[in-house]
Design a protein around this motif. Structure first.
Motif, mmCIF file in Angstrom:
data_model
loop_
_atom_site.group_PDB
_atom_site.id
_atom_site.type_symbol
_atom_site.label_atom_id
_atom_site.label_comp_id
_atom_site.label_asym_id
_atom_site.label_seq_id
_atom_site.Cartn_x
_atom_site.Cartn_y
_atom_site.Cartn_z
ATOM 1 N N CYS A 42 37.424 33.472 39.511
ATOM 2 C CA CYS A 42 37.852 34.352 40.606
ATOM 3 C C CYS A 42 38.805 33.496 41.462
ATOM 4 O O CYS A 42 38.481 32.590 41.917
ATOM 5 N N GLY A 43 39.697 34.343 42.052
ATOM 6 C CA GLY A 43 40.573 33.517 42.945
ATOM 7 C C GLY A 43 41.933 33.296 42.457
ATOM 8 O O GLY A 43 42.063 33.481 41.256
ATOM 9 N N ARG A 60 42.269 39.074 35.676
ATOM 10 C CA ARG A 60 41.826 38.154 36.520
ATOM 11 C C ARG A 60 40.218 38.097 36.873
ATOM 12 O O ARG A 60 39.519 39.195 36.194
ATOM 13 N N GLY A 61 39.655 37.257 37.188
ATOM 14 C CA GLY A 61 38.217 36.988 37.116
ATOM 15 C C GLY A 61 37.584 38.162 37.843
ATOM 16 O O GLY A 61 36.456 38.609 37.646
ATOM 17 N N MET A 86 33.691 49.484 43.924
ATOM 18 C CA MET A 86 33.338 48.078 43.540
ATOM 19 C C MET A 86 34.517 47.282 43.568
ATOM 20 O O MET A 86 34.463 46.132 44.072
ATOM 21 N N ALA A 87 35.491 47.710 42.860
ATOM 22 C CA ALA A 87 36.809 47.142 42.661
ATOM 23 C C ALA A 87 37.674 46.828 44.295
ATOM 24 O O ALA A 87 37.903 45.991 44.432
ATOM 25 N N GLN A 88 37.455 47.856 44.731
ATOM 26 C CA GLN A 88 37.926 47.860 46.353
ATOM 27 C C GLN A 88 37.299 47.174 47.161
ATOM 28 O O GLN A 88 37.873 46.059 47.836
ATOM 29 N N ALA A 89 36.027 47.025 47.091
ATOM 30 C CA ALA A 89 35.047 45.904 48.029
ATOM 31 C C ALA A 89 35.472 44.250 47.451
ATOM 32 O O ALA A 89 35.534 43.764 48.386
ATOM 33 N N ILE A 90 35.756 44.018 46.229
ATOM 34 C CA ILE A 90 36.007 42.781 45.873
ATOM 35 C C ILE A 90 37.452 42.528 46.263
ATOM 36 O O ILE A 90 37.656 41.107 46.850
#
Length: 93
Positions: A42-43, A60-61, A86-90
């Motif tokens: 991630c990142g 992406r991770g 969930m995608a918005q939160a990450i």
């Protein structure tokens, strides 16, 4: 670069390279538009930066993490996961 690598359509980083504190480098890849780069880290990573600069498509991770979480949510709770939330939160972290 190995002949097999030149014919590859997907290159995956499933190592800790790119995580904070991991200073190793991955082998050289000749990135091109026909490649898909998948990074489980991630990142932002050098792997994804190089792939993007070479015209490759990216996975992406963070996207992998969201999908894994959504599948686990559905398996454990027996109902669809709020994958969009969930995608918005990450993305906001």
């Amino acid at each position: 670069v190995a002949t097999e690598a030149l014919r590859a359509r997907i290159v995956i980083n499933a190592t800790p390279v790119g995580m904070p504190g991991v200073m190793d480098e991955l082998p050289y890849v000749e990135w091109r538009a026909a490649l898909l780069a998948i990074d489980f880290v991630c990142g932002d990573t050098n792997f994804l930066d190089a792939a993007k600069a070479g015209g490759a498509s990216l996975l992406r991770g963070e996207s992998i993490l969201v999908r894994q979480g959504a599948l686990a949510y559905s398996l454990w709770l027996g109902r669809p996961a709020p994958e969009t939330i969930m995608a918005q939160a990450i993305k906001s972290t």
